[in-house]
Design an enzyme around this catalytic site. Sequence first.
Site, PDB file in Angstrom:
ATOM      1  CE1 TYR A 137     -59.421 116.534  20.741  1.00  0.00           C
ATOM      2  CE2 TYR A 137     -61.696 116.690  21.493  1.00  0.00           C
ATOM      3  CZ  TYR A 137     -60.714 116.033  20.779  1.00  0.00           C
ATOM      4  OH  TYR A 137     -61.022 114.883  20.102  1.00  0.00           O
ATOM      5  CD  GLU A 176     -58.629 114.987  17.618  1.00  0.00           C
ATOM      6  OE1 GLU A 176     -59.141 114.153  18.376  1.00  0.00           O
ATOM      7  OE2 GLU A 176     -57.463 114.916  17.198  1.00  0.00           O
TER       8      GLU A 176
END
Length: 383
Positions: free
Chosen positions: A103, A191
């Site tokens: 992530y 992201e």
Amino acid sequence: MKIQEYQAKEIFSRYGIPVEKHTLCNTAADVTAAYQREFGTGKAVVKAQVLTGGRGKAGGVAVVNNEQDAREQAQRILGMSIKGLPVRKVLLSEAVDIAAEYYVGLTVDRQARTALLMLSASGGMDIEQVAALTPEKLIRFPIDPFVGMPDYVARRLAFSLFGDKEHALRIGRILQAIYRIYTNEDASLVEINPLALTTGGELVAIDAKIMFDDNALYRHPHLRDLQELTEVEKIEAEAKEKGFSYVHTEGDIGCMVNGAGLAMTTMDMIKLNGGEPANFLDIGGSSNPDKVTEAMKLLMRDRQVRVVLINIFGGITRCDDVALGLIHASEQVKSDIPIVVRLTGTNEEQGRELLRDYPRFQIATTMREATLMALNAKKNLKN
Ligand code: GDP
Ligand code: MN
């Protein structure tokens, strides 16, 4: 402003972040054709393009193994709604053999007044769980805006995620690219989840999410073209053009009110009495009957609205003008939705008098009475 994954991937590519090969498709036939053209046989991924996360969990991401599979999954996903958003496009992507999912996210830390980089070796669909249950697995780095992300910072951050030097250097470049997107494009979120480490040792952004700061959009006219408005957002944008403050909410009682404070109070009153407002609508200070008509049309376009509650305080606004607007509107907008009207202040008597000739309107004098009438009207509706 949010953009779709395929649009974010285009920006990623421009900034040198590796993404897998993909094609945007509008129909299942498009998917089949793209599958034949790009893959022929073998694995691929069909992914819903909607402006929400959690597509994987909702069944909006499917690995397919052949043409028939691709067509069937495309048909299924194109028929879905995810969190209330209908899927109108899908991405047909190269299937990546994933060894690990990371992530990477960069966002604004308003309290610290910096950008905040978040990294985790436990990326993928459960990052919210990771953040909630094992927060130590989500590393957070404030990025000093005066230092930014020079090589040495990027490398230091990269080594917190990877021991391997080659991988660290590569992710370091990805972090720098993310930071450039964030600053150059005035993004509020960039992201990658997951950033996949493939079995072949490559790093690929197989998902992409970018949000832009609405207040900075004027500096990026090209970004505005990327905006895909939902039905609700279209109505909100139109309302804004007409000079209304209009926000759609989840309930079924449509509100038309003058003044933001009164509008909030009206919503509170509805909730206090067990109802749910369908919107916040402040028609502003003028008593121009045309404005009232426009506001009425706006409310009627929302299919969730089952009862309309009008709450007007006449100061400069004259209640008789509002009443004329309402009468005019009800002649133009045909519908049998019950309309409860509460007028108070300047010329309220005249206003109510005008409305009395029209059984369409249920007239109240106090706000509480009006709210209860609206809730009652809803209760009396069939089904
Ligand atoms: P999200 O659920 O909306 O965040 O959608 P993602 O694009 O992140 O996809 C969800 C999950 O699908 C990922 O975490 C992966 O595990 C899986 N996935 C997506 N693309 C691929 C792929 O090319 N190969 C494999 N094996 N899995 C994939
Ligand atoms: Mn994802």
